[in-house]
Scaffold this motif. Structure first.
Motif, PDB file in Angstrom:
ATOM      1  N   ILE A 111       3.630  12.068   1.012  1.00  0.00           N
ATOM      2  CA  ILE A 111       2.302  11.969   1.622  1.00  0.00           C
ATOM      3  C   ILE A 111       2.424  12.306   3.100  1.00  0.00           C
ATOM      4  CG2 ILE A 111       0.419  10.395   2.233  1.00  0.00           C
ATOM      5  CD1 ILE A 111       0.854   8.987  -0.413  1.00  0.00           C
ATOM      6  N   VAL A 112       1.583  13.218   3.541  1.00  0.00           N
ATOM      7  CA  VAL A 112       1.602  13.622   4.948  1.00  0.00           C
ATOM      8  C   VAL A 112       1.128  12.451   5.808  1.00  0.00           C
ATOM      9  CG1 VAL A 112       0.532  15.145   6.641  1.00  0.00           C
ATOM     10  CG2 VAL A 112       1.233  16.041   4.412  1.00  0.00           C
TER      11      VAL A 112
ATOM     12  N   SER B  11      -0.754  -0.577  13.877  1.00  0.00           N
ATOM     13  CA  SER B  11      -1.983   0.064  13.396  1.00  0.00           C
ATOM     14  C   SER B  11      -1.650   1.186  12.421  1.00  0.00           C
ATOM     15  CB  SER B  11      -2.821   0.578  14.562  1.00  0.00           C
ATOM     16  OG  SER B  11      -2.103   1.552  15.267  1.00  0.00           O
ATOM     17  N   GLN B  12      -0.397   1.640  12.433  1.00  0.00           N
ATOM     18  CA  GLN B  12       0.048   2.625  11.448  1.00  0.00           C
ATOM     19  C   GLN B  12       1.138   2.058  10.538  1.00  0.00           C
ATOM     20  OE1 GLN B  12       0.749   6.455  13.707  1.00  0.00           O
ATOM     21  NE2 GLN B  12      -0.554   7.099  12.007  1.00  0.00           N
TER      22      GLN B  12
ATOM     23  N   VAL C 268      -0.693   8.688  14.895  1.00  0.00           N
ATOM     24  CA  VAL C 268      -1.979   8.416  15.553  1.00  0.00           C
ATOM     25  C   VAL C 268      -1.739   7.273  16.520  1.00  0.00           C
ATOM     26  CG1 VAL C 268      -4.377   7.682  15.227  1.00  0.00           C
ATOM     27  CG2 VAL C 268      -3.261   9.090  13.480  1.00  0.00           C
TER      28      VAL C 268
ATOM     29  N   PRO D 118      -4.891  14.071   8.407  1.00  0.00           N
ATOM     30  CA  PRO D 118      -3.850  15.097   8.246  1.00  0.00           C
ATOM     31  C   PRO D 118      -3.778  15.659   6.817  1.00  0.00           C
ATOM     32  CG  PRO D 118      -2.974  13.207   9.434  1.00  0.00           C
ATOM     33  CD  PRO D 118      -4.336  12.830   8.974  1.00  0.00           C
TER      34      PRO D 118
ATOM     35  N   HIS E 246     -11.087   4.578  -0.483  1.00  0.00           N
ATOM     36  CA  HIS E 246     -10.564   3.412   0.241  1.00  0.00           C
ATOM     37  C   HIS E 246     -11.668   2.368   0.448  1.00  0.00           C
ATOM     38  CE1 HIS E 246      -7.247   1.792   2.769  1.00  0.00           C
ATOM     39  NE2 HIS E 246      -8.242   1.080   3.277  1.00  0.00           N
TER      40      HIS E 246
ATOM     41  N   TYR F  36       0.838  -1.199   0.000  1.00  0.00           N
ATOM     42  CA  TYR F  36       0.000   0.000   0.000  1.00  0.00           C
ATOM     43  C   TYR F  36       0.878   1.257   0.000  1.00  0.00           C
ATOM     44  CZ  TYR F  36      -3.570   3.365   1.378  1.00  0.00           C
ATOM     45  OH  TYR F  36      -4.417   4.440   1.416  1.00  0.00           O
TER      46      TYR F  36
ATOM     47  N   ASP G 135       0.703  11.489   9.924  1.00  0.00           N
ATOM     48  CA  ASP G 135       0.811  11.985  11.297  1.00  0.00           C
ATOM     49  C   ASP G 135       0.711  10.812  12.251  1.00  0.00           C
ATOM     50  OD1 ASP G 135       1.112  13.723  13.352  1.00  0.00           O
ATOM     51  OD2 ASP G 135      -0.855  14.672  13.167  1.00  0.00           O
TER      52      ASP G 135
ATOM     53  N   TYR H 218      -6.409  -5.451  16.725  1.00  0.00           N
ATOM     54  CA  TYR H 218      -6.070  -4.132  16.173  1.00  0.00           C
ATOM     55  C   TYR H 218      -5.174  -4.352  14.959  1.00  0.00           C
ATOM     56  CZ  TYR H 218      -8.016  -1.945  20.308  1.00  0.00           C
ATOM     57  OH  TYR H 218      -8.874  -1.527  21.272  1.00  0.00           O
ATOM     58  N   SER H 219      -5.348  -3.518  13.964  1.00  0.00           N
ATOM     59  CA  SER H 219      -4.604  -3.761  12.736  1.00  0.00           C
ATOM     60  C   SER H 219      -4.329  -2.454  12.004  1.00  0.00           C
ATOM     61  CB  SER H 219      -5.396  -4.710  11.829  1.00  0.00           C
ATOM     62  OG  SER H 219      -6.613  -4.117  11.442  1.00  0.00           O
ATOM     63  N   ASP H 220      -3.509  -2.563  10.982  1.00  0.00           N
ATOM     64  CA  ASP H 220      -3.164  -1.404  10.167  1.00  0.00           C
ATOM     65  C   ASP H 220      -4.435  -0.808   9.560  1.00  0.00           C
ATOM     66  OD1 ASP H 220      -1.662   0.411   8.520  1.00  0.00           O
ATOM     67  OD2 ASP H 220      -1.961  -0.975   6.851  1.00  0.00           O
ATOM     68  N   TRP H 221      -4.511   0.503   9.605  1.00  0.00           N
ATOM     69  CA  TRP H 221      -5.723   1.172   9.155  1.00  0.00           C
ATOM     70  C   TRP H 221      -6.018   0.930   7.671  1.00  0.00           C
ATOM     71  CZ3 TRP H 221      -5.452   4.811   5.249  1.00  0.00           C
ATOM     72  CH2 TRP H 221      -4.179   5.320   4.943  1.00  0.00           C
ATOM     73  N   ALA H 222      -4.957   0.780   6.862  1.00  0.00           N
ATOM     74  CA  ALA H 222      -5.184   0.681   5.417  1.00  0.00           C
ATOM     75  C   ALA H 222      -5.315  -0.761   4.938  1.00  0.00           C
ATOM     76  CB  ALA H 222      -4.042   1.362   4.663  1.00  0.00           C
TER      77      ALA H 222
ATOM     78  N   ASP I  72      -4.858   2.217  19.571  1.00  0.00           N
ATOM     79  CA  ASP I  72      -5.914   2.120  20.576  1.00  0.00           C
ATOM     80  C   ASP I  72      -5.623   1.036  21.597  1.00  0.00           C
ATOM     81  OD1 ASP I  72      -7.639   4.194  19.709  1.00  0.00           O
ATOM     82  OD2 ASP I  72      -8.129   2.964  17.969  1.00  0.00           O
TER      83      ASP I  72
ATOM     84  N   GLN J 112     -10.911   4.486  11.755  1.00  0.00           N
ATOM     85  CA  GLN J 112      -9.445   4.396  11.768  1.00  0.00           C
ATOM     86  C   GLN J 112      -8.865   4.904  10.446  1.00  0.00           C
ATOM     87  OE1 GLN J 112      -7.899   0.436  12.014  1.00  0.00           O
ATOM     88  NE2 GLN J 112      -5.948   1.100  12.904  1.00  0.00           N
TER      89      GLN J 112
END
Lengths: 952, 65
Positions: free
Chosen positions: A798-799, A549-550, A803, B19, B32, A384, A801, A906-910, A806, B12
């Motif tokens: 790509i910005v 998660s990120q 996060v 941002p 998405h 991704y 940030d 919990y997992s990567d957002w994308a 959780d 999420q």
């Protein structure tokens, strides 16, 4: 017609390493003119023009040593008889390798060697495969004037402690090749020669050590380098000399080492790293070199089995019955619940051709896009993140590139354990002076090992990768270290300016973020400056980046960092994901994700879909399918009912074991296609026996996009290669497949996938390997990506940030658990646990800092209960300061521990890649297994029963 | 499908894209969901009351329908 049997022989040895130089030197050797690169030794030049000089201490995997005095030559205009291994070629040099003078010297030296060597050649394990024997023959040794009764070094005890090789000191000629191989090739420096004269002896570790108890990592480099039987594989000692060899590709990690599988009939005698392998360059690790015994392990299932319910014992059936039973069930579920109720999981351990067939079976046969692969739980964020920033998910370099790196930054990877053969190359570069930055919560071995010390180890708080990356970017941009010219020429300027503004904000400074990351600001600033200004900067990263998660955000922030420092598009730089499994790259390339067809093309694209529809003669679902965790969720609500799992053990490898078990249990039909009754098979209704990598033809694609042939060296014990099993299943549900060989599948892949357009088995046979993309623009493949610009045109900042996850620590769960693996075991251990590798790692242990251990009354070796909000397990404690206070670490190699009982969903957002690296836990003393462990062990035993059919 | 889990997933995604600015983040969140969510997941979140969604996620889901 005459017939000449090809004799078995070791791979050619040129005595000293190959030299790469643009300058060529021409000289004359025994009347023959030869041209070689400047810096080449006379010995190697002789070898390259078809000659051979006797030698004992020289081998082309290590630098010349010049100790044995066998390789002496005469050179016109030079005094004496120089050693050809240490003498570089010079223009116009005239060399004589076979003169009376050198013959006399060589024979005398040989007499000395043989006067102190056992003369048991006929019963020696190296008989007819011994360089000492060969050299004696070459020099024409007929007598030893000194006799055999003088002082000698014989009568010493053998060291058989290593499970795979033995050390017989009596056979040692003290040539130091093993010591130098350990130093130069492996980089462990575990060996030395102790004593002098007849007391000279190879010593592993300290005086009280054996090979097993020493620092030796059992890579086999010493065994490979040994000219006699002093260091010898136990398999050769038992089975004798091989009679043929086949080049194939290792089925362990993503390095993709190539080996000579040395055979006697259908019996594998040994795996020897192939010097011409471009991924491993003749090196190996303990897994690929030695841990292949699982292939014939007694646990292996070779007959198909079925059962109506998972509570019942298995029943062995014929292939016909198994396939017909499975097809009937699949067709019935499809008819009643629709195509989207069916799905499959392809295997990163299987070949490209096999994974291609699994996704084709799901798409063209089941009629859904519910196909996923283990990359879901490892490198899906890489795909991704890199595709968004660079335009392709591809790692940017080949492994050789590291030899041009000046600053290496390792983020969330443990290469000495996870990718050991690459790590050896990396360590070689570090010993040459490249600087190292390690970003990891643990003090991994690469941080400090012999002759290597990281300039900076940023021991960040788990889960704060993006904060650390952004802080580094802040330093680079605000201190004016950005590679402005590169950015102006290669990247989208508007996006860069937005990003630069964002990271320049004071809230992203190392000082402000220090309380979050726990990385001292000054250290982070120094690391950022080093990376930006230290020359070629190369980033290598692993699952410590992605399994968060990120994860995807961190991959993008890494890409940003590479672009802002101009470290893309040439050797020595780049963004290098160290991929976990042997063919995880290939499994992704082959369309194993539910949203894209082979070649990373989205299923919604009508032009691409139509291409496949026309080729396959079916209509394809234009909607994305379910990812593995979504399949399990959908199973619980009844909308997903049948799953075909090839070569994966999701019950042990995927997070929150309870949830995985519940999902599998809710399905009507679970088909497990594997070598063993793995943990997932406890919930399966059909077991289709699989084949090992030794039993099939195909290709694997390693972490550097290198496509390499896997060659069958023995017949499949189960009767079919895995691609054939999938094909039979496809036929049984009504698909008219008729592939006669995996090369035909590759032809189809090439026909449908632009990045593979120039790939074929014939091409791979001729070239040895090819790195995709192999197409019209890059007919010979692409070792380095983005050389003349990014795949997407301009690089895109790509910005990203920070996060926070959780998954929070608190009074009940105050510690953070992170998971990983060790050198000797592999993934869920299905293969390595069935080998002697267990001698190094018999159980998962919990690394805990002394302060945390003391606070809990835990001593080294104690049983502890590891509990999270999800579940709990017990294991032994390893009290160590490798982990920081507040952080604990374990592995997931053993089903008895089931570390993933503890990990969360919990997992990567994308990409939904699980957050294995951050779980809030508590650790307390324990007396023994948890209730789950006991009930699971009992369930597992019950589930593996096979009904005994009475003989008629 | 477990709507709580889907809501969490959508939020999420939105939080991580935020941002990039609200308008862009909404567009990217929508894309998405289109690109990666199976039809039953999209149907489930569309059928939910959407009250647990963050503003960006909610705007994206509203446009998904």
């Amino acid at each position: 017609m005459g017939f000449e049997r090809p004799p078995y022989s070791r791979q050619a040895d040129f005595g000293t390493p190959e030299v790469l130089s643009e300058q060529q030197v021409t000289l004359t050797i025994d009347g023959r003119e030869v041209t070689v690169p400047a810096g080449t030794s006379v010995m190697r030049a002789v070898g390259e023009c078809g000659g051979s000089i006797p030698s004992l201490c020289a081998t082309d995997s290590v630098k010349a040593f010049g100790s044995c005095r066998m390789c002496l030559v005469e050179i016109e205009g030079m005094r004496g008889t120089p050693a050809s291994c240490t003498t570089p070629v010079m223009p116009g040099m005239v060399v004589h390798t076979q003169t009376d003078k050198v013959a006399r010297i060589r024979k005398s030296v040989m007499e000395l060697y043989i006067s102190d060597h056992p003369l048991d050649c006929l019963t020696c394990s190296a008989n007819n495969d011994c360089e000492l024997q060969d050299t004696a023959a070459e020099v024409g040794l007929r007598d030893v004037r000194y006799g055999y009764d003088g002082a000698n070094h014989m009568g010493q005890a053998d060291d058989v402690s290593n499970p795979y090789f033995a050390f017989e000191p009596d056979k040692c000629i003290a040539c130091s090749r093993c010591v130098r191989a350990c130093d130069e090739v492996q980089g462990t420096l575990a060996l030395t020669i102790e004593g002098r004269g007849f007391e000279s002896k190879v010593r592993a570790g300290q005086a009280e050590d054996t090979f097993l108890s020493s620092d030796c990592v059992s890579c086999g480099a010493c065994v490979q380098a040994c000219p006699t039987s002093a260091l010898m594989e136990k398999s050769v000692m038992e089975l004798g000399k091989p009679e043929r060899s086949v080049i194939t590709t290792c089925a362990y990690c993503g390095v993709g080492c190539t080996f000579r599988a040395e055979m006697k009939g259908e019996q594998l005698v040994r795996m020897v790293p192939w010097k011409d392998g471009k991924a491993n360059r003749g090196h190996s690790c303990v897994k690929g070199r030695f841990a292949w015994g699982y292939a014939n392990h007694q646990d292996r299932i070779t007959k198909p089995m079925i059962r109506e319910s998972v509570d019942l014992p298995w029943r062995e059936v014929s292939w016909e019955e198994a396939l017909s039973y499975t097809a009937t069930k699949l067709n019935a579920i499809k008819a009643q619940h629709g195509p989207r109720a069916l799905g499959g999981i392809s295997s990163s351990r299987c070949t490209n051709e096999e994974t291609f067939l699994v996704q084709k079976l799901v798409r063209a046969g089941f009629g859904s896009n519910n196909v996923d692969t283990c990359a879901r739980v490892c490198h899906s964020p890489t795909g991704y993140g890199l595709s968004k920033t660079f335009g392709t998910s591809a790692g940017t370099q080949d492994f050789d590139s590291v030899m041009d790196a000046d600053v290496v930054m390792i983020i969330g990877a443990n290469p000495t354990d996870g990718h050991p053969v690459f790590a050896s190359r990396l360590k070689r570069r570090l010993r040459q002076g490249a600087k190292l930055i390690v970003i990891d919560p643990r003090r991994t071995d690469i941080v400090r090992s012999p002759h290597i010390e990281a300039a900076h180890h940023l021991a960040l708080q788990p889960g704060t990768n993006v904060a650390v990356m952004t802080a580094m970017a802040h330093v680079i941009v605000t201190e004016g270290l950005a590679a402005e010219a590169f950015i102006q020429e290669r990247c989208e300027i508007d996006e860069y300016q937005d990003w630069a503004r964002f990271v320049s904000d004071e809230r992203h400074s190392p000082e402000v973020l220090e309380p979050v990351t726990r990385v001292p600001a000054a250290e982070l600033r120094a690391a950022a400056r080093l990376f930006a200004t230290g020359g070629n900067g190369a980033i290598y990263y692993g699952l410590g980046v992605t399994e968060h998660s990120q994860g995807s955000s961190t991959v993008m922030s890494i890409a940003n960092l590479a672009m802002v420092t101009g470290n893309i598009g040439r050797r020595g730089v780049g963004v290098n994901p160290l991929r976990g499994q042997n063919n995880v790259q290939g499994a992704c390339d082959m369309g194993s994700f539910p949203h894209e067809l082979p070649g990373y093309r989205h299923i919604s694209g009508s032009a691409v879909r139509e291409l496949f529809e026309a080729d396959w003669g079916v209509d394809l679902d234009p909607e994305p399918g379910l990812r593995i965790p979504n399949m399990l969720d959908a199973a619980l609500d009844g909308s997903f009912r049948a799953l075909y799992v090839q070569g994966e053990d999701i019950l042990q490898s995927d997070p929150n074991t309870h949830h995985v078990a519940a999902g599998l249990k809710a399905m009507e039909l679970v088909i497990v296609h594997d070598l063993f009754l793995n943990e997932t098979a406890n919930y399966a209704h059909v077991f289709l026996p699989g084949s090992t990598f030794l039993e099939k033809d195909g290709t694997f694609t390693n972490a550097e996009r290198r496509i390499q042939l896997v060659r069958k060296v023995m017949e499949p014990a189960n009767g079919y290669a895995d691609w054939e099993v999938t094909q039979e299943l496809a036929k049984a549900i009504g698909l008219g497949w008729n592939y006669a060989h995996p090369s035909e599948i590759m032809d189809e892949i090439a026909r449908l996938t632009p990045t593979f357009a120039g790939v074929s088995f014939n091409r791979l046979e001729a070239e040895g390997s090819l790195q995709w993309p192999v197409n019209e623009a890059n007919p010979d493949g692409s070792p380095i990506m983005h050389v003349n610009g990014f795949v997407r045109g301009k690089g895109k900042f790509i910005v990203t940030d920070y996060v926070p996850t959780d998954e929070k620590t608190g009074p009940r769960y105050p510690l953070l658990l992170t998971t990983g693996r060790v050198l000797s075991q592999y993934n869920v251990g299905a293969q390595t646990r069935r080998t002697a590798n267990n001698v190094w790692h018999q159980e998962d242990v919990l690394e805990i800092h002394p302060l945390d251990a003391e606070n809990r009354g835990v001593k080294d070796g104690d049983w502890v209960r590891l509990a999270s909000r999800t579940g709990e397990t017990t294991l032994r404690a390893d009290v160590t300061d490798r982990v920081a206070p507040g952080v604990v670490y374990t592995t997931f190699h053993h089903p008895a521990t089931q570390a993933n009982v503890v990990t969360t969903e919990y997992s990567d957002w994308a990409t939904n890649c699980p957050e294995y690296k951050v779980t809030a836990v508590q650790v307390l003393p324990s007396n023994g297994p948890t209730e789950w462990q006991e009930s699971y062990a009992s369930w597992s035993e019950k589930s593996r029963r096979v009904a005994r059919v009475p003989a008629e | 499908m477990d709507i709580e889990r889907l809501t969490y997933m959508a939020n999420q995604i939105a939080r991580n894209l935020a941002p990039q600015g609200e308008a862009q983040a909404t567009e990217l969140t929508l894309q998405h969901l289109k690109d990666f969510w199976d039809p039953r997941m999209k149907a489930a979140i569309l059928a939910s009351d959407r009250s647990g969604l963050l503003p960006i996620a909610r705007a994206a889901v509203d446009r998904l329908g």
